[in-house]
Design a protein around this motif. Structure first.
Motif, mmCIF file in Angstrom:
data_model
loop_
_atom_site.group_PDB
_atom_site.id
_atom_site.type_symbol
_atom_site.label_atom_id
_atom_site.label_comp_id
_atom_site.label_asym_id
_atom_site.label_seq_id
_atom_site.Cartn_x
_atom_site.Cartn_y
_atom_site.Cartn_z
ATOM 1 N N LYS A 1 2.768 54.253 23.480
ATOM 2 C CA LYS A 1 3.572 53.086 23.800
ATOM 3 C C LYS A 1 4.855 53.022 22.979
ATOM 4 C CE LYS A 1 3.308 48.025 23.857
ATOM 5 N NZ LYS A 1 2.448 46.841 23.573
ATOM 6 N N HIS A 2 4.783 53.400 21.701
ATOM 7 C CA HIS A 2 5.937 53.258 20.796
ATOM 8 C C HIS A 2 6.570 54.591 20.426
ATOM 9 C CE1 HIS A 2 5.184 48.964 20.086
ATOM 10 N NE2 HIS A 2 3.887 49.262 20.054
ATOM 11 N N HIS A 3 6.285 55.628 21.185
ATOM 12 C CA HIS A 3 6.845 56.944 20.842
ATOM 13 C C HIS A 3 8.370 56.916 21.019
ATOM 14 C CE1 HIS A 3 7.440 61.256 20.585
ATOM 15 N NE2 HIS A 3 6.180 61.348 20.154
ATOM 16 N N PRO A 4 9.124 57.418 20.021
ATOM 17 C CA PRO A 4 10.595 57.372 20.083
ATOM 18 C C PRO A 4 11.173 58.089 21.294
ATOM 19 C CG PRO A 4 9.846 57.895 17.862
ATOM 20 C CD PRO A 4 8.640 57.937 18.738
ATOM 21 N N GLU B 1 11.201 54.611 16.022
ATOM 22 C CA GLU B 1 10.795 55.601 15.015
ATOM 23 C C GLU B 1 10.134 54.921 13.824
ATOM 24 O OE1 GLU B 1 14.370 57.647 14.107
ATOM 25 O OE2 GLU B 1 14.219 59.027 15.827
ATOM 26 N N GLU B 2 10.688 53.789 13.414
ATOM 27 C CA GLU B 2 10.107 53.055 12.291
ATOM 28 C C GLU B 2 8.717 52.515 12.657
ATOM 29 O OE1 GLU B 2 9.509 51.377 8.624
ATOM 30 O OE2 GLU B 2 11.000 52.865 9.274
ATOM 31 N N ARG B 3 8.605 51.998 13.879
ATOM 32 C CA ARG B 3 7.306 51.467 14.310
ATOM 33 C C ARG B 3 6.277 52.579 14.446
ATOM 34 N NH1 ARG B 3 4.697 47.192 13.218
ATOM 35 N NH2 ARG B 3 2.945 46.863 14.635
ATOM 36 N N GLU C 1 19.905 52.466 19.026
ATOM 37 C CA GLU C 1 19.413 51.450 18.102
ATOM 38 C C GLU C 1 17.919 51.202 18.306
ATOM 39 O OE1 GLU C 1 21.781 47.978 18.494
ATOM 40 O OE2 GLU C 1 23.617 48.908 17.679
ATOM 41 N N GLU C 2 17.526 51.112 19.571
ATOM 42 C CA GLU C 2 16.106 50.919 19.852
ATOM 43 C C GLU C 2 15.269 52.128 19.418
ATOM 44 O OE1 GLU C 2 15.739 50.021 23.945
ATOM 45 O OE2 GLU C 2 16.648 48.022 23.785
ATOM 46 N N LYS C 3 15.887 53.294 19.514
ATOM 47 C CA LYS C 3 15.190 54.513 19.096
ATOM 48 C C LYS C 3 14.890 54.492 17.602
ATOM 49 C CE LYS C 3 15.479 59.510 19.786
ATOM 50 N NZ LYS C 3 14.500 59.568 20.894
#
Length: 334
Positions: free
Chosen positions: A62-65, A78-80, A72-74
């Motif tokens: 779900k949160h893969h970069p 990445e942080e998540r 910016e969202e990327k």
């Protein structure tokens, strides 16, 4: 001067840190200001390690970069993703999970939690079993190579001794490997006479003690493998000994007498064969399976040997060799 100022400064910093509100999450530890269980959407009280991987994979997809195209969202993705991976790595390892649970239950113990966190991150994770096996194998390899080197030294020594060399030459002639001329000297042949003599000595030489031929069965690895069997045999032997000679009151047979003699002399079987192999009849004649008799016999023998040592340096060297190296002889030598 700088060192004098740095110590008070360090003390002041420690005092200030202790006075700070230490309750709560530390940003640089584990999942930062979030609970690792909450990150993976797992209830701590209902934790199931089998469901951990499933929850991680679902959140990772779900949160893969790579699923985000906006720059910016990327960065946020990445942080998540990093936090999710950290939570998974923390909870999947039993030791890390135990340390993290302690961190959650004792947030006030800030210094201890920092220590535990960095100890797990810095210390290499090595299976103790692999370390033990590796150590045993290294020691065994050293034992084998050392024994091989010592046996080679014994062969080199025996090759230069006239008695052994002559016996090897005679054996070589009988086997057709060597030929003698009319003058009783070795003929030159296609092979190397010295190599043939050395090979014959190696085949026929019986070396005992510290210079005997190398063997896997003399290494720590082999003794470790058969250790359970050794323990079983020892227990069985002890029980039989107690049953025969303590309960049934049987008379000692020759094997039992020899065991007691070796025990009272304080030597192993191999050391007994090297040092006292020629004294067996004398030991039995003096009834040395009785402790007092054995101690008296040994004292008399030690006194006699000390007298010989004092009179002959050569005899002293010989006894030292016999104790450390053992014996060297041809198999068929009488």
């Amino acid at each position: 001067m700088n060192s004098a100022l740095s110590l008070p400064f360090l003390v002041i910093c420690l005092v200030l840190v202790q006075q700070c509100d230490s309750v709560g999450f530390a940003p640089e530890l584990y999942c930062g200001l979030e609970n690792c269980y909450d990150v993976l959407e797992i209830n701590r009280e209902e934790f199931d390690k089998q469901k951990l991987s499933k929850a991680y994979r679902a959140l990772a997809r779900k949160h893969h970069p790579d699923r985000v195209k906006n720059k910016e969202e990327k960065i946020l993705a990445e942080e998540r993703f990093r936090v999710i991976a950290t939570a998974y790595e923390t909870l999947k390892d039993e030791e890390a999970k135990t340390t993290y649970d302690y961190y959650l239950d004792h947030p006030d113990q800030r210094f201890y939690n920092y220590y535990q966190y960095y100890r797990l991150r810095v210390a290499p994770k090595v299976d103790v079993r692999l370390v033990i096996v590796g150590t045993i194998l290294v020691i065994s390899l050293f034992q084998y190579l050392s024994a091989k080197h010592k046996f080679s030294e014994a062969i080199e020594y025996a090759t230069g001794v006239g008695k052994f060399r002559n016996m090897a030459i005679k054996d070589g002639v009988d086997r057709g490997l060597l030929e003698m001329d009319r003058n009783g000297k070795l003929k030159k042949n296609k092979g190397d006479n010295d190599a043939i003599i050395k090979q014959i000595i190696t085949e026929n030489l019986d070396v005992t003690g510290g210079y005997k031929k190398e063997s896997v069965y003399d290494t720590l690895a082999w003794h470790t493998i058969i250790f359970p069997l050794t323990i079983f045999r020892y227990i069985k032997w002890t029980v039989l000994w107690y049953w025969r000679f303590a309960i049934k009151k049987e008379e000692l047979d020759d094997e039992a007498k020899m065991y007691l003699i070796r025990k009272y002399l304080g030597v192993s079987q191999s050391e007994f064969d090297q040092r006292f192999g020629t004294d067996i009849d004398d030991l039995f004649e003096h009834e040395c399976w009785i402790k007092d008799n054995c101690e008296k016999w040994k004292a008399e023998k030690d006194a006699a040997e000390q007298e010989k040592m004092a009179q002959s340096g050569r005899y002293k060297r010989y006894k030292r060799y016999m104790k450390n190296a053992g014996t060297i002889s041809f198999v068929d030598e009488e």
